[in-house]
Design a protein around this motif. Structure first.
Motif, PDB file in Angstrom:
ATOM      1  N   THR A 413       2.080   6.256  -0.937  1.00  0.00           N
ATOM      2  CA  THR A 413       3.520   6.475  -1.056  1.00  0.00           C
ATOM      3  C   THR A 413       4.028   7.363   0.074  1.00  0.00           C
ATOM      4  OG1 THR A 413       3.349   6.260  -3.469  1.00  0.00           O
ATOM      5  CG2 THR A 413       5.353   7.279  -2.598  1.00  0.00           C
ATOM      6  N   HIS A 416       4.308   5.319   3.075  1.00  0.00           N
ATOM      7  CA  HIS A 416       5.484   4.453   2.937  1.00  0.00           C
ATOM      8  C   HIS A 416       6.757   5.192   3.346  1.00  0.00           C
ATOM      9  CE1 HIS A 416       8.177   1.434   1.105  1.00  0.00           C
ATOM     10  NE2 HIS A 416       8.849   2.472   0.651  1.00  0.00           N
ATOM     11  N   ASP A 421       3.413   0.753   6.878  1.00  0.00           N
ATOM     12  CA  ASP A 421       3.002  -0.254   5.901  1.00  0.00           C
ATOM     13  C   ASP A 421       1.488  -0.198   5.745  1.00  0.00           C
ATOM     14  OD1 ASP A 421       2.454  -2.460   4.359  1.00  0.00           O
ATOM     15  OD2 ASP A 421       3.523  -3.899   5.628  1.00  0.00           O
ATOM     16  N   ASP A 441      -1.890   0.580  -3.269  1.00  0.00           N
ATOM     17  CA  ASP A 441      -0.476   0.378  -2.951  1.00  0.00           C
ATOM     18  C   ASP A 441       0.312   1.652  -3.229  1.00  0.00           C
ATOM     19  OD1 ASP A 441      -0.950  -2.299  -2.327  1.00  0.00           O
ATOM     20  OD2 ASP A 441      -0.603  -2.941  -4.406  1.00  0.00           O
ATOM     21  N   PRO A 442       1.500   1.790  -2.631  1.00  0.00           N
ATOM     22  CA  PRO A 442       2.384   2.901  -3.003  1.00  0.00           C
ATOM     23  C   PRO A 442       2.777   2.806  -4.478  1.00  0.00           C
ATOM     24  CG  PRO A 442       3.097   1.894  -0.945  1.00  0.00           C
ATOM     25  CD  PRO A 442       2.051   0.987  -1.519  1.00  0.00           C
ATOM     26  N   ILE A 447       9.296   3.420  -5.281  1.00  0.00           N
ATOM     27  CA  ILE A 447       9.798   2.771  -4.070  1.00  0.00           C
ATOM     28  C   ILE A 447      10.532   1.456  -4.323  1.00  0.00           C
ATOM     29  CG2 ILE A 447       7.928   3.783  -2.737  1.00  0.00           C
ATOM     30  CD1 ILE A 447       6.681   0.972  -2.597  1.00  0.00           C
TER      31      ILE A 447
END
Length: 448
Positions: A413, A416, A421, A441-442, A447
């Protein structure tokens, strides 16, 4: 060895220092790497000029999750502890009573009550990289967020390092880690204004005027050497040396580190975190480091990391939380408000967390011991969707029962918010193999 003396300032350890930069070996990590070398490496990476930033505040020692953002009023007395929850300005979200100022800013923050994946080490490696410290150790280890960002995005301004570590020196050395460069090499280590190089913060009779004269002399010498250098190497060295001198002759970094240049009312808003209590082998509660972090990102730093307090509360847990928590409430609320008033909050992501949580059951010394099953985090800014609490633990605060959030998700995050990316961005390790920044993943709730 050439050094420059700037305005006097006082750092959190109480010593008077001279704000300085050194041509020959700036304080980049332990290797004393030259600034020109750093810029050569950054140029090879292909710098960008966008300016998003991260302030990573490490609560060294393991903050007690159930005495901060996840108060367990329904638990038995041997688990519940001494604190009561207070309401925030977001309906339905309550936090510990020692954070009244942050409670009024809950709409600008998010609490994560279900952080998992803590390996249990008494260090900040996972908070600084997202990885276990053993990952790729044979290649030098994983780079910290700041080091990776320095390599990927480079500096915003040639006179300001992209990654600054403010972590004060601690007797338990791992708690003073600002983030290692890992397999990227020392070119991407954090600049530490309070590091070993502070001993060289005197110009020894050389003024800025004399430095300009020396710059002219060096230019003439380098030009002469370039004239006989058929490979063209000297031409490149001139450019990188010029950038190193840009740092020396610019006031941006020096001014950012000099809190005497700040509005006294703003300084008072943050406080100084004194007297330092329950410090032992950990970091002091340097409230002014959060102000310094704001000044640094304003000057162009992309990532600032610092270590705040000593949260390893095997005894006197509640007295420690009252002390550390109250001071953190002041400086962290000041940071959020300060960034918001300056129109910077959406561009600066803040994370506050530690290496693990604390035991649900209170021990015989009124303390809580290590608990790696679950921890917590507090985040704000960075354009994130705030005003929410993510995840939940069971009634006793033992484990995550709703939306477990891995430590790597928190780090993803942060990347991000910097515009990186993590699905597609890789950095090459020493063997030439591309390595992803994280495997997770974030946090979608923040988000999307």
């Amino acid at each position: 060895m050439l050094t420059i003396k700037g305005p006097a300032s006082r750092y959190c350890d109480g010593h008077n220092r001279r704000s300085f930069l050194k041509v020959g070996a700036l304080s980049f990590g332990a290797g004393g790497l030259s600034l020109a070398d750093l810029y050569r490496a950054e140029a090879a990476s292909g710098s960008t000029k966008s300016h998003k930033s991260v302030i990573n505040i490490f609560l060294a020692g393991g903050p007690p999750h159930q005495d901060m953002w996840d108060i367990k009023t329904e638990a038995p007395s041997e688990v519940r502890g001494e604190f009561q929850p207070i309401s925030t300005n977001v309906p339905g979200i309550q936090i510990c009573e020692v954070f009244p100022k942050l409670a009024t800013l809950m709409d600008k923050a998010a609490v994560i009550r279900s952080v998992v994946g803590c390996r249990g080490g008494h260090d900040g490696v996972q908070c600084l990289t997202g990885w276990d410290g053993n990952s790729l150790r044979n290649l030098g280890g994983r780079p910290s967020i700041g080091s990776a960002v320095a390599q990927i995005q480079g500096p915003v301004d040639p006179s300001v390092p992209p990654f600054v570590g403010l972590a004060a020196k601690t007797r338990h050395v791992p708690w003073s880690d600002s983030g290692q460069a890992g397999f990227l090499g020392s070119a991407y280590s954090p600049f530490k204004p309070d590091g070993p190089g502070m001993q060289n913060m005197t110009l020894k009779g050389i003024s800025f005027d004399r430095l300009a004269d020396r710059r002219s002399l060096l230019t003439e010498l380098d030009t002469m050497r370039r004239d006989i250098d058929i490979s063209g190497t000297m031409e490149g060295m001139d450019a990188f040396g010029q950038r190193a001198l840009d740092v020396l002759t610019s006031s941006k970094l020096v001014d950012a580190l000099d809190l005497t240049k700040e509005d006294p009312k703003i300084v008072a808003r943050y406080g100084d975190g004194k007297p330092y209590k329950y410090q032992y082998d950990g970091a002091p509660t340097c409230n002014d480091q959060l102000l310094m972090a704001r000044r640094l990102v304003e000057a162009g730093v992309r990532v600032v990391s610092l270590s705040y307090g000593r949260w390893d509360s095997h005894s006197e847990n509640f007295d420690m939380v009252r002390d550390h928590g109250g001071k953190l409430d002041q400086c962290l609320s000041a940071l959020v408000t300060d960034l918001d008033e300056r129109g910077m909050l959406d561009d600066v992501a803040i994370v506050v967390w530690g290496e693990f949580g604390r035991t649900p059951k209170i021990n015989a010394k009124a303390g809580r011991d290590h608990w790696s099953k679950v921890s917590c985090a507090w985040m704000a800014g960075g354009g994130l969707k705030t005003g929410q609490a993510i995840g939940a633990t069971n009634r006793l605060g033992e484990e995550a029962v709703e939306r477990p959030v891995d430590m790597q998700e928190v780090v993803a995050t942060l990347y991000h918010t910097l515009g990186i990316d993590t699905h597609s961005t890789t950095i090459a390790d020493p063997t030439g193999r591309p390595q992803f920044l994280v495997d997770s993943d974030p946090i979608a709730e923040l988000i999307s």
